[in-house]
Design an enzyme around this catalytic site. Structure first.
Site, PDB file in Angstrom:
ATOM      1  N   GLY A   1       0.819  -1.211   0.000  1.00 29.93           N
ATOM      2  CA  GLY A   1       0.000   0.000   0.000  1.00 29.93           C
ATOM      3  C   GLY A   1       0.847   1.253   0.000  1.00 29.93           C
ATOM      4  O   GLY A   1       0.498   2.261   0.623  1.00 29.93           O
TER       5      GLY A   1
ATOM      6  N   LYS B   1     -11.715   9.987   4.112  1.00 32.70           N
ATOM      7  CA  LYS B   1     -11.821   8.706   4.808  1.00 32.70           C
ATOM      8  C   LYS B   1     -13.088   7.989   4.358  1.00 32.70           C
ATOM      9  O   LYS B   1     -14.167   8.580   4.338  1.00 32.70           O
ATOM     10  CB  LYS B   1     -11.836   8.924   6.323  1.00 32.70           C
ATOM     11  CG  LYS B   1     -11.817   7.635   7.130  1.00 32.70           C
ATOM     12  CD  LYS B   1     -11.627   7.913   8.618  1.00 32.70           C
ATOM     13  CE  LYS B   1     -11.652   6.619   9.430  1.00 32.70           C
ATOM     14  NZ  LYS B   1     -10.628   5.652   8.998  1.00 32.70           N
TER      15      LYS B   1
ATOM     16  N   ILE C   1      -0.127   6.913   4.335  1.00 28.72           N
ATOM     17  CA  ILE C   1       0.470   6.185   5.449  1.00 28.72           C
ATOM     18  C   ILE C   1       1.472   5.157   4.932  1.00 28.72           C
ATOM     19  O   ILE C   1       2.532   4.952   5.529  1.00 28.72           O
ATOM     20  CB  ILE C   1      -0.616   5.510   6.302  1.00 28.72           C
ATOM     21  CG1 ILE C   1      -1.560   6.564   6.886  1.00 28.72           C
ATOM     22  CG2 ILE C   1       0.006   4.692   7.428  1.00 28.72           C
ATOM     23  CD1 ILE C   1      -2.672   5.996   7.734  1.00 28.72           C
TER      24      ILE C   1
ATOM     25  N   HIS D   1     -12.354  13.235  11.261  1.00 31.21           N
ATOM     26  CA  HIS D   1     -11.353  12.887  10.266  1.00 31.21           C
ATOM     27  C   HIS D   1     -11.493  13.746   9.010  1.00 31.21           C
ATOM     28  O   HIS D   1     -12.493  14.431   8.817  1.00 31.21           O
ATOM     29  CB  HIS D   1     -11.472  11.410   9.872  1.00 31.21           C
ATOM     30  CG  HIS D   1     -10.907  10.467  10.881  1.00 31.21           C
ATOM     31  ND1 HIS D   1     -11.601  10.078  12.004  1.00 31.21           N
ATOM     32  CD2 HIS D   1      -9.707   9.823  10.948  1.00 31.21           C
ATOM     33  CE1 HIS D   1     -10.862   9.235  12.716  1.00 31.21           C
ATOM     34  NE2 HIS D   1      -9.710   9.069  12.089  1.00 31.21           N
TER      35      HIS D   1
END
Length: 250
Positions: free
Chosen positions: A10, A139, A15, A135
């Protein structure tokens, strides 16, 4: 001492790319593979990866973990979307590879994990408790895995303490006005441009309130937890759900 051979899945996500930098900077780790969408999972086995950091999507995570477990590659998982059925399937795979470890963490931030622990400890002492997670608008899931896990821990603590049901005189409400009900705990989700990842737990009793809040201001806040997970999962066979089990909080 040989370095821990780590792969990241990923890497095109924020991230994931941050995890690549963190692994490369860790003195006790070697980044042996960095996979994005379309890359072959066989690369993990070909490069001798010992741990895969899985940061993809709910649509991809099961296939990735199936491959890892079959090849004895430990996994540290930040992908969300876990259901009882998915967890049961993963446990079945792990039963066939008893030396392989998988960590699933709703949140890798040490501060967020501590927030969950503090809320769990405080919940039996207050009549009311609600969770608000905030958030960025990109998201895809709501409520967040962290908020859901927090509510579950709160509910478990209240059950063990014999706490009464929360007071709430609401009779009529617009759909969703009282949030999602997670084991009897209201959970509210905010999506707002300018935010990253934030959560607060509101606790109330007669004459007082307590707020436990955590703010992640940059994706780098998740890296210490990811690295800790990678180091510990290789000596922790089976399924571990929650980074708190690697923090010796008890």
């Amino acid at each position: 001492m040989s370095k821990l051979r780590v792969a990241v899945l990923g890497v095109k996500g924020r991230i994931g790319s941050e995890a690549v930098r963190a692994v490369e900077a860790a003195e006790d780790m070697e980044l042996v593979a960095a996979l994005g969408r379309g890359d072959k999972l066989e690369t993990l086995a070909d490069t001798g990866a010992q741990v895969a950091v899985e940061l993809t999507t709910p649509a991809s995570v099961m296939g990735n973990l199936d491959f890892c477990v079959r090849h004895g590659i430990h996994a540290v998982v930040g992908t969300t979307g876990w259901t009882d059925d998915r967890l049961a399937q993963l446990k079945g795979w792990l039963a066939q590879s008893p030396e392989t470890g998988v960590l699933i963490a709703p949140n890798f931030s040490i501060g967020a994990v501590l927030t969950m622990k503090f809320a769990q400890l405080a919940a039996p002492y207050f009549e009311s408790v609600e969770v608000v997670e905030l958030h960025h608008p990109n998201k895809v899931d709501a409520p967040s895995g962290t908020a859901t896990r927090t509510a579950q821990l709160i509910a478990e603590a209240r059950r063990k303490a014999g706490s009464a049901p929360q007071p709430d005189a609401t009779v009529t409400a617009l759909d969703g006005a009282r949030g999602a009900n997670v084991d009897g705990v209201p959970v509210h989700a905010v999506r707002l441009r300018g935010l990253l990842a934030h959560q607060e737990v509101l606790l109330g009793a007669e004459g007082e309130t307590l707020t436990v809040r955590h703010d992640s201001l940059h994706h780098s806040s998740f890296m210490p937890g990811i690295l800790l997970g990678a180091r510990r999962v290789v000596t922790t066979p089976g399924l571990t759900f929650g980074l708190e089990h690697f923090l010796d909080l008890n």
